[in-house]
Each structure stands twice: as C-alpha cells, then as structure tokens.
Design a protein around this motif. Structure first.
Motif, PDB file in Angstrom:
ATOM      1  N   ARG A  72      -5.312  10.836  -8.368  1.00  0.00           N
ATOM      2  CA  ARG A  72      -6.079  11.110  -7.156  1.00  0.00           C
ATOM      3  C   ARG A  72      -6.918   9.906  -6.728  1.00  0.00           C
ATOM      4  NH1 ARG A  72      -4.843  13.786  -3.052  1.00  0.00           N
ATOM      5  NH2 ARG A  72      -6.257  12.747  -1.687  1.00  0.00           N
ATOM      6  N   GLU A  73      -7.519   9.214  -7.681  1.00  0.00           N
ATOM      7  CA  GLU A  73      -8.372   8.073  -7.337  1.00  0.00           C
ATOM      8  C   GLU A  73      -7.551   6.944  -6.713  1.00  0.00           C
ATOM      9  OE1 GLU A  73     -11.792   5.157  -9.235  1.00  0.00           O
ATOM     10  OE2 GLU A  73     -10.561   6.350 -10.588  1.00  0.00           O
ATOM     11  N   LEU A  74      -6.410   6.669  -7.281  1.00  0.00           N
ATOM     12  CA  LEU A  74      -5.536   5.630  -6.746  1.00  0.00           C
ATOM     13  C   LEU A  74      -5.024   6.020  -5.361  1.00  0.00           C
ATOM     14  CD1 LEU A  74      -4.245   2.880  -7.364  1.00  0.00           C
ATOM     15  CD2 LEU A  74      -2.351   4.112  -8.452  1.00  0.00           C
ATOM     16  N   LEU A  75      -4.650   7.285  -5.199  1.00  0.00           N
ATOM     17  CA  LEU A  75      -4.179   7.767  -3.900  1.00  0.00           C
ATOM     18  C   LEU A  75      -5.291   7.695  -2.858  1.00  0.00           C
ATOM     19  CD1 LEU A  75      -1.922   8.925  -2.177  1.00  0.00           C
ATOM     20  CD2 LEU A  75      -2.595  11.211  -2.969  1.00  0.00           C
ATOM     21  N   ASP A  76      -6.500   8.103  -3.222  1.00  0.00           N
ATOM     22  CA  ASP A  76      -7.631   8.022  -2.291  1.00  0.00           C
ATOM     23  C   ASP A  76      -7.875   6.585  -1.840  1.00  0.00           C
ATOM     24  OD1 ASP A  76      -8.029  10.754  -2.430  1.00  0.00           O
ATOM     25  OD2 ASP A  76      -9.744  10.629  -3.805  1.00  0.00           O
ATOM     26  N   THR A  77      -7.766   5.660  -2.781  1.00  0.00           N
ATOM     27  CA  THR A  77      -7.956   4.242  -2.452  1.00  0.00           C
ATOM     28  C   THR A  77      -6.900   3.786  -1.451  1.00  0.00           C
ATOM     29  OG1 THR A  77      -8.954   3.805  -4.605  1.00  0.00           O
ATOM     30  CG2 THR A  77      -8.104   1.903  -3.400  1.00  0.00           C
ATOM     31  N   ALA A  78      -5.655   4.120  -1.717  1.00  0.00           N
ATOM     32  CA  ALA A  78      -4.567   3.738  -0.804  1.00  0.00           C
ATOM     33  C   ALA A  78      -4.758   4.379   0.570  1.00  0.00           C
ATOM     34  CB  ALA A  78      -3.217   4.127  -1.399  1.00  0.00           C
ATOM     35  N   GLU A  79      -5.137   5.632   0.598  1.00  0.00           N
ATOM     36  CA  GLU A  79      -5.315   6.327   1.877  1.00  0.00           C
ATOM     37  C   GLU A  79      -6.514   5.797   2.659  1.00  0.00           C
ATOM     38  OE1 GLU A  79      -5.411  10.439   0.687  1.00  0.00           O
ATOM     39  OE2 GLU A  79      -3.226  10.619   0.842  1.00  0.00           O
TER      40      GLU A  79
ATOM     41  N   TRP B  69       0.838  -1.211   0.000  1.00  0.00           N
ATOM     42  CA  TRP B  69       0.000   0.000   0.000  1.00  0.00           C
ATOM     43  C   TRP B  69       0.868   1.256   0.000  1.00  0.00           C
ATOM     44  CZ3 TRP B  69      -4.550   0.238  -1.800  1.00  0.00           C
ATOM     45  CH2 TRP B  69      -5.500  -0.767  -1.593  1.00  0.00           C
ATOM     46  N   GLU B  70       1.975   1.228   0.768  1.00  0.00           N
ATOM     47  CA  GLU B  70       2.900   2.370   0.796  1.00  0.00           C
ATOM     48  C   GLU B  70       3.451   2.651  -0.597  1.00  0.00           C
ATOM     49  OE1 GLU B  70       3.834   4.526   3.059  1.00  0.00           O
ATOM     50  OE2 GLU B  70       3.151   3.621   4.930  1.00  0.00           O
ATOM     51  N   ILE B  71       3.890   1.593  -1.267  1.00  0.00           N
ATOM     52  CA  ILE B  71       4.437   1.739  -2.621  1.00  0.00           C
ATOM     53  C   ILE B  71       3.383   2.309  -3.554  1.00  0.00           C
ATOM     54  CG2 ILE B  71       5.239   0.431  -4.635  1.00  0.00           C
ATOM     55  CD1 ILE B  71       6.617  -1.474  -2.563  1.00  0.00           C
ATOM     56  N   LEU B  72       2.172   1.788  -3.459  1.00  0.00           N
ATOM     57  CA  LEU B  72       1.103   2.251  -4.341  1.00  0.00           C
ATOM     58  C   LEU B  72       0.744   3.711  -4.059  1.00  0.00           C
ATOM     59  CD1 LEU B  72      -0.423   0.906  -6.653  1.00  0.00           C
ATOM     60  CD2 LEU B  72      -2.298   0.514  -5.062  1.00  0.00           C
ATOM     61  N   ALA B  73       0.719   4.085  -2.789  1.00  0.00           N
ATOM     62  CA  ALA B  73       0.403   5.477  -2.442  1.00  0.00           C
ATOM     63  C   ALA B  73       1.476   6.436  -2.962  1.00  0.00           C
ATOM     64  CB  ALA B  73       0.246   5.620  -0.929  1.00  0.00           C
ATOM     65  N   GLN B  74       2.731   6.057  -2.797  1.00  0.00           N
ATOM     66  CA  GLN B  74       3.818   6.915  -3.295  1.00  0.00           C
ATOM     67  C   GLN B  74       3.768   7.036  -4.813  1.00  0.00           C
ATOM     68  OE1 GLN B  74       5.929   8.763  -1.372  1.00  0.00           O
ATOM     69  NE2 GLN B  74       4.590   8.027   0.262  1.00  0.00           N
ATOM     70  N   THR B  75       3.462   5.941  -5.461  1.00  0.00           N
ATOM     71  CA  THR B  75       3.347   5.940  -6.920  1.00  0.00           C
ATOM     72  C   THR B  75       2.184   6.818  -7.370  1.00  0.00           C
ATOM     73  OG1 THR B  75       4.265   3.709  -7.015  1.00  0.00           O
ATOM     74  CG2 THR B  75       3.039   4.456  -8.944  1.00  0.00           C
ATOM     75  N   ALA B  76       1.058   6.691  -6.682  1.00  0.00           N
ATOM     76  CA  ALA B  76      -0.119   7.495  -7.020  1.00  0.00           C
ATOM     77  C   ALA B  76       0.184   8.990  -6.866  1.00  0.00           C
ATOM     78  CB  ALA B  76      -1.303   7.098  -6.142  1.00  0.00           C
ATOM     79  N   GLN B  77       0.932   9.337  -5.817  1.00  0.00           N
ATOM     80  CA  GLN B  77       1.323  10.742  -5.636  1.00  0.00           C
ATOM     81  C   GLN B  77       2.192  11.211  -6.791  1.00  0.00           C
ATOM     82  OE1 GLN B  77       2.982  10.776  -1.584  1.00  0.00           O
ATOM     83  NE2 GLN B  77       1.387  12.268  -1.072  1.00  0.00           N
ATOM     84  N   ALA B  78       3.163  10.401  -7.168  1.00  0.00           N
ATOM     85  CA  ALA B  78       4.064  10.784  -8.252  1.00  0.00           C
ATOM     86  C   ALA B  78       3.323  10.939  -9.577  1.00  0.00           C
ATOM     87  CB  ALA B  78       5.185   9.754  -8.393  1.00  0.00           C
TER      88      ALA B  78
END
Length: 163
Positions: free
Chosen positions: A128-135, A115-124
């Motif tokens: 927004r949708e991917l980041l919201d899902t991770a968060e 999840w950390e990897i996915l959140a960092q990737t989504a930020q980069a």
C-alpha cells in the motif's frame, strides 16, 4: 525483500534525479523566458520531492538511497554549463529551446513508464505504501511531460518558420 522491486525503485530514483537536473538546466539556459525559468524550477521541485519519497519507500526494500536530490556542483557541471553557453552563442537559442523541451519530454515519458511499472508491481505485492507513493507522484510526472509537449506545440511552428 524482492530484489527486482529494489532495482526498479533505484532506477526510478536515478531517473527522477535526471529529470530534475534537466528541468533545472532548461530553466538556467533559458532565463530570458520567464515562464521557462520559473515553471522549469517549479517542475524540478516535484522530481526532487519524488527522489525523497523513493528514498523513504526504498528502505522497505533494503535500499540506502540518498534522500537529497543530486546536485552537480562538480567541475564537470561547470564545464557543461560553459559549453552550453558557448553552443548557445553559435546556435539559435530558439532551436536549443526546442531541443531542451524534446529532452524533457523524452525523459519524463521514461519516468512515467517507470512509475507505471512500480504501481503495477505495488498492486501485485499489495504494498500500500509503495502504491500510494506511485499514485501521488506519477500524475505530477505526467504533468511535467504534458508541459514540455504543450511548450513544443506552442513554440515549434514559430521557431521553425521564422528566420
């Protein structure tokens, strides 16, 4: 779309399915412990919801992931369950509980890192949708991991010291 992101989503989808399965397995194996039984099932539902959410966001990365969490009703699952019952008859059930909680903790820790990897990737990527899902999902995974750790701390000394 980015193939690497798709691979990360696919792996997280697989890992969340695995975590849900392990939580359901510990719940079934330790039915006599009402907290393990009920909380294990509740925590598994979180991972099952994460599987659904990953399937949804995966479509943006050309992934066709099953939105329904994996259910293993195969002959192999039945054999594993019967094997667990036989092992449980020959081993101390409390030691099996410690082993199961360790596996839950380890699996949840791996899912948390994903999840950390996915959140960092989504930020980069500014997705927004991917980041919201991770968060939304990652804190629940952390709670699953902390639950397993707390149960280990609560139970391990008594299990290891008593005969």
């Amino acid at each position: 779309m980015n193939n690497k992101v798709g691979l990360a989503i696919r792996e997280l989808h697989r890992s969340e399915n695995e975590l849900a399965g392990r939580l359901l397995q510990i719940s079934d194996r330790h039915k006599a412990d009402h907290e393990i039984f009920h909380l294990g099932r509740d925590l598994a539902r979180w991972s099952q919801q994460h599987v659904r959410e990953l399937a949804r966001v995966g479509r943006d990365y050309d992934l066709d992931l099953d939105a329904e969490p994996a259910e293993d009703h195969s002959i192999l699952a039945t054999l594993r369950q019967k094997g667990s019952e036989l092992v449980g008859r020959h081993h101390d059930p409390s030691l099996l509980l410690l082993r199961d909680l360790r596996e839950i903790h380890r699996t949840a820790a791996g899912v948390s890192l994903d999840w950390e990897i996915l959140a960092q990737t989504a930020q980069a990527l500014q997705d927004r949708e991917l980041l919201d899902t991770a968060e939304r999902c990652h804190p629940q995974t952390l709670r699953q991991m902390r639950w397993a750790n707390a149960k280990l701390k609560e139970s391990s000394a008594q299990i290891m010291v008593t005969g």
